[in-house]
Scaffold this active site. Structure first.
Site, PDB file in Angstrom:
ATOM      1  CD  GLU A 148     -90.401 -57.577  49.831  1.00 32.21           C
ATOM      2  OE1 GLU A 148     -90.712 -56.726  50.681  1.00 32.21           O
ATOM      3  OE2 GLU A 148     -90.259 -57.305  48.629  1.00 32.21           O
ATOM      4  CG  ASN A 189     -91.247 -63.073  45.291  1.00 32.27           C
ATOM      5  OD1 ASN A 189     -90.470 -63.528  44.450  1.00 32.27           O
ATOM      6  ND2 ASN A 189     -91.682 -61.817  45.254  1.00 32.27           N
ATOM      7  CG  HIS A 225     -85.637 -55.504  43.312  1.00 27.69           C
ATOM      8  ND1 HIS A 225     -86.208 -55.009  42.153  1.00 27.69           N
ATOM      9  CD2 HIS A 225     -86.644 -56.075  44.005  1.00 27.69           C
ATOM     10  CE1 HIS A 225     -87.513 -55.265  42.160  1.00 27.69           C
ATOM     11  NE2 HIS A 225     -87.803 -55.917  43.275  1.00 27.69           N
ATOM     12  CD  GLU A 255     -90.673 -58.237  43.189  1.00 26.23           C
ATOM     13  OE1 GLU A 255     -90.140 -57.183  43.586  1.00 26.23           O
ATOM     14  OE2 GLU A 255     -91.566 -58.832  43.826  1.00 26.23           O
ATOM     15  CG  ASP A 257     -85.234 -53.443  39.254  1.00 29.22           C
ATOM     16  OD1 ASP A 257     -84.561 -53.952  40.184  1.00 29.22           O
ATOM     17  OD2 ASP A 257     -86.279 -52.819  39.451  1.00 29.22           O
TER      18      ASP A 257
HETATM   19  O1  9MR Z   1     -93.529 -51.630  42.188  1.00 26.70           O
HETATM   20  C1  9MR Z   1     -94.154 -51.423  43.425  1.00 26.70           C
HETATM   21  C2  9MR Z   1     -94.211 -49.936  43.708  1.00 26.70           C
HETATM   22  O2  9MR Z   1     -95.046 -49.291  42.770  1.00 26.70           O
HETATM   23  C3  9MR Z   1     -94.708 -49.683  45.111  1.00 26.70           C
HETATM   24  O3  9MR Z   1     -94.609 -48.316  45.403  1.00 26.70           O
HETATM   25  C4  9MR Z   1     -93.850 -50.509  46.079  1.00 26.70           C
HETATM   26  C5  9MR Z   1     -94.317 -50.281  47.499  1.00 26.70           C
HETATM   27  O4  9MR Z   1     -93.832 -51.247  48.360  1.00 26.70           O
HETATM   28  O5  9MR Z   1     -93.927 -51.872  45.748  1.00 26.70           O
HETATM   29  C6  9MR Z   1     -93.351 -52.095  44.523  1.00 26.70           C
HETATM   30  O6  9MR Z   1     -93.227 -53.472  44.274  1.00 26.70           O
HETATM   31  C7  9MR Z   1     -92.432 -54.199  45.213  1.00 26.70           C
HETATM   32  C8  9MR Z   1     -92.892 -55.636  45.163  1.00 26.70           C
HETATM   33  O7  9MR Z   1     -94.285 -55.707  45.368  1.00 26.70           O
HETATM   34  C9  9MR Z   1     -92.175 -56.496  46.169  1.00 26.70           C
HETATM   35  N1  9MR Z   1     -90.740 -56.373  46.053  1.00 26.70           N
HETATM   36  C10 9MR Z   1     -90.217 -55.029  45.967  1.00 26.70           C
HETATM   37  C11 9MR Z   1     -90.937 -54.226  44.889  1.00 26.70           C
HETATM   38  C12 9MR Z   1     -90.328 -52.840  44.760  1.00 26.70           C
HETATM   39  O8  9MR Z   1     -90.521 -52.103  45.933  1.00 26.70           O
END
Ligand code: 9MR
Length: 366
Positions: A148, A189, A225, A255, A257
């Site tokens: 990101e 990513n 997402h 990732e 969903d």
């Molecule tokens: O799934 C993760 C969630 O439990 C955390 O609270 C969150 C905090 O930033 O991160 C989530 O995972 C993220 C991933 O590492 C990167 N892309 C976005 C995902 C969803 O926020």
């Protein structure tokens, strides 16, 4: 030939067995995987599915390998929770996508609030990457080296790494990663690459910067997402994936969903969701260098969505009771219909490191 479906007395509805990974492999992908969390073991039906290699052949830890989890204070590394996930994956004979090294979020305070020069930030990045990748060496099929780094308009996201090093932090991160573990695939990513062509082009720019520095990069992960009603078409998604394969890179959905709003979901929003999951999985099948698909959790009670996007949810393949939803059936049916249409994933064919002959990027000395 695997039996993918058990039909009832009538041909419809199909009761689909939990075989996403087996079907994905028959369709020429390397894996169908899921994000996992240490708390998953508290939900027995969910945990059973998670540990079934027929259904999932790859894990990504949702939080356990992030910087704040692994190096909460400077020089002090803590691997317990991440080791538990990696070891479980390996004993289940599953692959690991390891996540993530250089990311603006979930940084410990000592990194995010530190004041860094070019040299001190270089040293901090090198220490983190070499320790973490050294610890997991040989166990990760892929690493999300940078996560990101882009804003939705394609510009570089302001973060402590960019602030200290400018855009040289891209190649430097990959350089340190390649030195730490030469056996793993190194990925950039990001999210919303599927939605915004300017952002997708930003990731092209980053990959080219790394390649031009003579440093290996193997793939781009598209987080996917998505939101029901807004998912691009299969053809459009394929077009985006091909931006990266044109650079000689692998691609993966990392990732996935597809969230629904408004809630509660109903049969029409669940059907729309099923179609959109199908478009995403279909686009991966359409691109020979699309390695695999990882969902960001698979049950609606195991989702980050409701707390982050109030009023949205039900984004996964299984419902809150770990029962398959229409999206699960449509993805399974699509994968089954693609059986044998691509050759099995050949890891050897995807190992070409696309680097130029330019000298390796210089590491500023600390
Ligand atoms: O799934 C993760 C969630 O439990 C955390 O609270 C969150 C905090 O930033 O991160 C989530 O995972 C993220 C991933 O590492 C990167 N892309 C976005 C995902 C969803 O926020």
């Amino acid at each position: 030939m695997k039996i993918a479906f058990v039909t009832g007395i009538l041909a419809s509805p199909l009761v689909v067995l939990a075989q996403l990974n087996a079907l994905a492999k028959d369709a020429g992908l390397l894996y169908f995987g899921t994000a996992v969390s240490p708390g998953d073991s508290n939900d027995a039906p969910y945990y059973r599915l998670e540990n079934d290699i027929k259904n999932f052949g790859q894990y990504t830890p949702d939080n356990a390998q992030k910087w704040d989890a692994l190096q909460p204070s400077r020089g002090s590394f803590s691997y317990g929770a991440a080791d538990a996930i990696v070891n479980r994956a390996l004993s289940n004979k599953m692959l690991m996508r390891c996540h993530t090294l250089v990311w603006y979020s979930q940084l410990p305070g000592w990194v995010s609030s530190g004041s860094w020069t070019k040299d001190t930030m270089t040293a901090v990045m090198q220490t983190h990457i070499s320790n973490v990748m050294g610890h997991f060496k040989g166990k990760c099929y892929a690493w999300d080296v940078i996560n990101e780094a882009l804003e939705d308009d394609g510009s570089y996201r302001n973060n402590p790494f960019l602030k200290a090093l400018g855009d040289s932090y891209f190649a430097l991160s990959f350089k340190f990663a390649a030195a730490a573990d030469a056996t793993t695939k190194l990925y950039y990513n990001d999210y919303n690459l599927e939605y915004f062509p300017v952002k997708a082009d930003g990731a092209v720019r980053i990959a080219k910067l790394v390649q031009a520095a003579g440093v290996p990069i193997h793939g781009v992960g598209l987080q996917a997402h998505m939101t029901v009603g807004r998912t691009p078409s299969r053809a459009n998604l394929t077009w985006t994936l091909n931006k990266y394969t044109a650079l000689g890179l692998d691609v993966a959905y990392t990732e996935l969903d597809v969230r629904i709003k408004p809630l509660p979901s109903n049969s029409s929003s669940l059907q729309a969701q099923a179609k959109e999951y199908e478009a995403i999985v279909g686009s991966c099948l359409d691109v020979p260098r699309c390695v695999g698909i990882t969902v960001w959790g698979f049950g609606d009670s195991h989702s980050w969505i409701p707390s982050t996007f109030p009023g949205a949810g039900d984004s996964n393949l299984y419902d809150k009771n770990s029962k398959p939803k229409p999206a699960f059936s449509s993805v399974s049916a699509l994968l089954a219909s693609a059986s044998g249409k691509r050759p099995p994933w050949n890891t050897a064919a995807s190992t070409t490191l696309l680097t130029t002959t330019k000298p390796a990027v210089a590491t500023p000395t600390a």
